[in-house]
Scaffold this active site. Structure first.
Site, PDB file in Angstrom:
ATOM      1  N   ARG A  77     -16.079   8.973  14.196  1.00 46.06           N
ATOM      2  CA  ARG A  77     -16.569   7.609  13.959  1.00 46.06           C
ATOM      3  C   ARG A  77     -15.542   6.585  14.394  1.00 46.06           C
ATOM      4  O   ARG A  77     -14.554   6.350  13.717  1.00 46.06           O
ATOM      5  CB  ARG A  77     -16.904   7.424  12.481  1.00 46.06           C
ATOM      6  CG  ARG A  77     -17.268   6.007  12.127  1.00 46.06           C
ATOM      7  CD  ARG A  77     -18.589   5.927  11.379  1.00 46.06           C
ATOM      8  NE  ARG A  77     -18.705   4.665  10.657  1.00 46.06           N
ATOM      9  CZ  ARG A  77     -19.028   3.517  11.240  1.00 46.06           C
ATOM     10  NH1 ARG A  77     -19.237   3.473  12.535  1.00 46.06           N
ATOM     11  NH2 ARG A  77     -19.125   2.420  10.534  1.00 46.06           N
ATOM     12  N   ASN A 115       3.773   4.891   8.918  1.00 46.81           N
ATOM     13  CA  ASN A 115       2.675   4.498   8.037  1.00 46.81           C
ATOM     14  C   ASN A 115       1.896   3.287   8.544  1.00 46.81           C
ATOM     15  O   ASN A 115       0.738   3.101   8.171  1.00 46.81           O
ATOM     16  CB  ASN A 115       3.227   4.191   6.640  1.00 46.81           C
ATOM     17  CG  ASN A 115       2.235   3.450   5.778  1.00 46.81           C
ATOM     18  OD1 ASN A 115       1.272   4.017   5.280  1.00 46.81           O
ATOM     19  ND2 ASN A 115       2.452   2.145   5.614  1.00 46.81           N
ATOM     20  N   ASP A 165       6.548  -6.193  15.078  1.00 47.59           N
ATOM     21  CA  ASP A 165       5.101  -6.049  15.180  1.00 47.59           C
ATOM     22  C   ASP A 165       4.837  -4.896  16.147  1.00 47.59           C
ATOM     23  O   ASP A 165       5.053  -5.017  17.357  1.00 47.59           O
ATOM     24  CB  ASP A 165       4.479  -7.350  15.706  1.00 47.59           C
ATOM     25  CG  ASP A 165       2.964  -7.281  15.806  1.00 47.59           C
ATOM     26  OD1 ASP A 165       2.393  -6.171  15.683  1.00 47.59           O
ATOM     27  OD2 ASP A 165       2.342  -8.339  16.023  1.00 47.59           O
ATOM     28  N   GLY A 209       0.782  -1.229   0.000  1.00 46.42           N
ATOM     29  CA  GLY A 209       0.000   0.000   0.000  1.00 46.42           C
ATOM     30  C   GLY A 209       0.810   1.274   0.000  1.00 46.42           C
ATOM     31  O   GLY A 209       1.795   1.433  -0.735  1.00 46.42           O
ATOM     32  N   TYR A 220     -10.846   3.995  15.121  1.00 48.03           N
ATOM     33  CA  TYR A 220      -9.953   4.284  14.006  1.00 48.03           C
ATOM     34  C   TYR A 220      -9.889   5.791  13.750  1.00 48.03           C
ATOM     35  O   TYR A 220      -8.814   6.381  13.691  1.00 48.03           O
ATOM     36  CB  TYR A 220     -10.403   3.547  12.751  1.00 48.03           C
ATOM     37  CG  TYR A 220      -9.499   3.785  11.561  1.00 48.03           C
ATOM     38  CD1 TYR A 220      -8.356   3.018  11.372  1.00 48.03           C
ATOM     39  CD2 TYR A 220      -9.772   4.801  10.637  1.00 48.03           C
ATOM     40  CE1 TYR A 220      -7.507   3.254  10.296  1.00 48.03           C
ATOM     41  CE2 TYR A 220      -8.939   5.037   9.563  1.00 48.03           C
ATOM     42  CZ  TYR A 220      -7.807   4.264   9.399  1.00 48.03           C
ATOM     43  OH  TYR A 220      -6.963   4.505   8.331  1.00 48.03           O
ATOM     44  N   THR A 258      -5.531  -0.071  -1.926  1.00 49.34           N
ATOM     45  CA  THR A 258      -4.518  -0.932  -1.319  1.00 49.34           C
ATOM     46  C   THR A 258      -5.221  -2.178  -0.797  1.00 49.34           C
ATOM     47  O   THR A 258      -6.446  -2.315  -0.902  1.00 49.34           O
ATOM     48  CB  THR A 258      -3.805  -0.226  -0.139  1.00 49.34           C
ATOM     49  OG1 THR A 258      -4.731  -0.089   0.952  1.00 49.34           O
ATOM     50  CG2 THR A 258      -3.301   1.160  -0.543  1.00 49.34           C
TER      51      THR A 258
END
Length: 260
Positions: free
Chosen positions: A142, A83, A59, A12, A145, A180
């Site tokens: 919302r 990113n 990770d 992506g 995220y 992506t």
């Protein structure tokens, strides 16, 4: 020659950043979870562009991974591209708490810790900077995220203001829908997203690097998304949140309770 550390670098937007930076002659440190994909991406970039490519397997949803990434950032890079990120479907109360906490760790804690680790080297040399990949979701009330991406934007603006005049820049880039594997991996239904809202990763990267070089603190790629963000900011926050919740409820097949 400058060195850039890119997280989430194998797919992506992260992969597009790596290709663009390598094409500009920048040596790379690629960070991701999948060792095989990392080695494959590194080999391709070395072969195509003749740059040095280091790989870091980590990770960022774990303390061990964060510590590894933090240590490498502290060793010195000229550009940090935060990113790495992921999405998931479901409402806040429906999503497993551990998934929500991982979202905050990857999107917020990792950005904070890697930026904190990388900036001292940049400030000593008076050059370089940080690009934090947020989202247009930062401007919409919302879910976790969107909230985490709003934090990225606010954090980036704050740090940029603190170091103004140092020669070091911090930019948050806020793309909209990008083609992506992000949505597929999150099992998100995007079939109703109009074609004109989709962006290519390269478009996002071009806008981000252009705005970064100009000292822009919040980069929103393309005129159409700038208009969308502007209109959203003109709508009262409570109304915008209500609209977002109802749109989300239709996609999730869940009824929003009426106000008692």
């Amino acid at each position: 020659m400058s060195v850039a550390l890119v997280t989430g670098a194998t797919a992506g937007i992260g992969a597009a950043f790596a290709r663009r930076l390598a094409g500009d002659g920048t040596d790379l440190v690629l960070l991701a979870r999948d060792d095989a994909r990392l080695r494959s991406a590194a080999d391709e970039l070395r072969s195509a562009y003749g740059v040095s490519v280091e790989t870091v397997v980590a990770d960022l949803s774990t303390e061990e991974g964060l510590s590894v990434a933090e240590q490498r950032a502290a060793e010195g890079v000229d550009l940090l591209v935060n990113n790495a990120g992921f999405g998931h479907q479901g409402w806040f109360l429906d999503a497993p708490l551990d998934v929500e906490l991982k979202t905050m760790r990857v999107h917020c804690e990792a950005v904070l810790r890697l930026t904190h680790a990388a900036l001292p080297h940049m400030l000593r040399h008076g050059t370089g900077g940080v690009i934090n990949v947020a989202s247009i979701a930062a401007f919409v009330a919302r879910g976790t995220y969107g909230a985490s991406k709003a934090w990225v934007v606010s954090f980036s603006e704050s740090v940029a203001a603190e170091i103004v005049g140092s020669g070091v820049q911090v930019t948050a880039v806020c793309p909209g829908w990008v083609r992506t594997e992000f949505h597929h991996r999150a099992d998100l239904d995007v079939g109703d997203v109009p074609s004109y809202l989709w962006l290519e990763p390269e478009t996002v990267v071009d806008a981000a690097l252009r705005d970064f070089s100009r000292g822009v603190r919040v980069s929103v790629p393309t005129a159409r998304y700038k208009v969308i963000v502007g209109l959203n900011r003109a709508v009262p926050r409570r109304l915008a949140a209500a609209i977002s919740a109802r749109v989300g409820s239709r996609r999730a097949g869940r009824r929003v309770p009426a106000k008692p």
